[in-house]
Design an enzyme around this catalytic site. Structure first.
Site, PDB file in Angstrom:
ATOM      1  N   SER A 124       2.096   4.207  -0.248  1.00 13.65           N
ATOM      2  CA  SER A 124       2.820   2.997   0.157  1.00 13.65           C
ATOM      3  C   SER A 124       4.322   3.224   0.052  1.00 13.65           C
ATOM      4  O   SER A 124       4.785   4.072  -0.736  1.00 13.65           O
ATOM      5  CB  SER A 124       2.426   1.825  -0.740  1.00 13.65           C
ATOM      6  OG  SER A 124       3.295   0.714  -0.575  1.00 13.65           O
ATOM      7  N   TYR A 129       0.553  -1.698  -9.150  1.00 16.44           N
ATOM      8  CA  TYR A 129       0.240  -1.218  -7.807  1.00 16.44           C
ATOM      9  C   TYR A 129       1.184  -0.089  -7.412  1.00 16.44           C
ATOM     10  O   TYR A 129       0.749   0.975  -6.939  1.00 16.44           O
ATOM     11  CB  TYR A 129       0.353  -2.374  -6.819  1.00 16.44           C
ATOM     12  CG  TYR A 129       0.179  -2.000  -5.368  1.00 16.44           C
ATOM     13  CD1 TYR A 129      -1.088  -1.861  -4.808  1.00 16.44           C
ATOM     14  CD2 TYR A 129       1.292  -1.804  -4.549  1.00 16.44           C
ATOM     15  CE1 TYR A 129      -1.243  -1.524  -3.465  1.00 16.44           C
ATOM     16  CE2 TYR A 129       1.152  -1.474  -3.209  1.00 16.44           C
ATOM     17  CZ  TYR A 129      -0.126  -1.336  -2.671  1.00 16.44           C
ATOM     18  OH  TYR A 129      -0.261  -1.003  -1.344  1.00 16.44           O
TER      19      TYR A 129
END
Length: 286
Positions: free
Chosen positions: A178, A191
């Site tokens: 990401s 995350y």
């Protein structure tokens, strides 16, 4: 600029993750943008989180390029059946498997089912993920940390361990990281940490498997319109999702899927240990 001027999506929320594509407005755009050219003819791909979002778009594009597909998903049965229909519409076969990638037994079973059905496995796409925003680090419970790491990085290890006996020279592993791995996220601490770990895992595994002719690469999407967004964020954040990118909008899954295709096929035969960045122009990458 006012909040109204920045709106990129209709306001909406879903009450639980991973979220359902069937409930989104508008639906994410998964359709491949061009005819296939046989770049994955005869290949078999297993895609975790393949029922919707980026996973669905990659699955349908792979099918258009000639691959048979297996998708592993948590509990989004309706989305998974729609993805199966779309793959079969491309003239390919789809195997749907429900299960939690955080369980190594599920990962082993999924790979076994793929090999039993198709006789081999050529491409593994680790894509399943979850995220739980918290404004204060004190709000991140041990259970949340365990759950996020178990899905987002432990599951990648487990899938690779299960797949390795079946991968061979010419095979490819593609890991979804990401943009948050590179620029961080103040409300997605756990995350972002898992996504950074995926970058290191990808680079290290690429070095480990290069001598076997197995390529390992990653994709680091920016803000992409997937079910994870309305099932994660409050209405105001969903309304402005992607507005802070240079392109001033979120990306669509079919704008990300070609990165996976490139890394899965022989077009990237001299590339391993790298990460592609379909992120709307965010300059924070390495």
């Amino acid at each position: 600029m006012s909040s109204e001027q920045q709106q990129t999506m209709p306001p909406q929320v879903q009450d639980k993750q991973p979220g359902h594509e069937t409930e989104m407005n508008p639906r994410p755009d998964y359709e491949p943008r061009y005819p296939g050219s046989g770049r994955l003819n005869g290949k078999v791909a297993l895609i975790t989180g393949g029922d919707s979002g980026i996973g669905r778009a990659a699955a349908v594009l792979f099918a258009r390029e000639g691959a048979d597909i297996a998708i592993l998903y948590l509990n989004e049965g309706k989305d998974a059946q729609e993805t199966k229909r779309l793959i079969e519409r491309e003239g390919r076969t789809c195997l749907t498997i429900a299960g939690d990638v955080g369980d190594p037994n599920v990962c082993r079973s999924a790979v076994d089912q793929v090999v039993q059905r198709f006789g081999k496995l050529d491409v593994l796409v680790n894509n399943a993920a979850e995220q739980h925003p918290k404004k204060d680090i004190a709000e991140i419970t041990p259970d949340q940390i365990d759950r996020t790491f178990r899905t987002n990085i432990f599951g990648y290890f487990y899938m690779v361990q299960a797949a390795m006996p079946h991968l061979k020279k010419g095979s490819a592993i593609i890991n979804t990281t990401s943009v948050t791995a590179y620029r961080g996220s103040s409300e997605l601490l756990d995350y972002s940490a898992t996504k950074g770990a995926i970058v290191a895992f990808t680079r290290s595994l690429a070095q480990k498997l290069a001598s076997e002719g197995i390529r390992v690469n990653g994709v680091a999407p920016g803000p992409i319109w997937t079910p994870l967004i309305p099932s994660t964020f409050p209405v105001e954040k969903v309304k402005q999702f992607g507005a802070n990118t240079p392109m001033k909008r979120p990306g669509q899954p079919n704008e990300v899927a070609p990165s996976y295709l490139f890394l899965a096929c022989e077009d990237s035969s001299y590339i391993t240990g790298t990460v592609l960045h379909p992120n709307g122009g965010d300059p924070t990458e390495a």
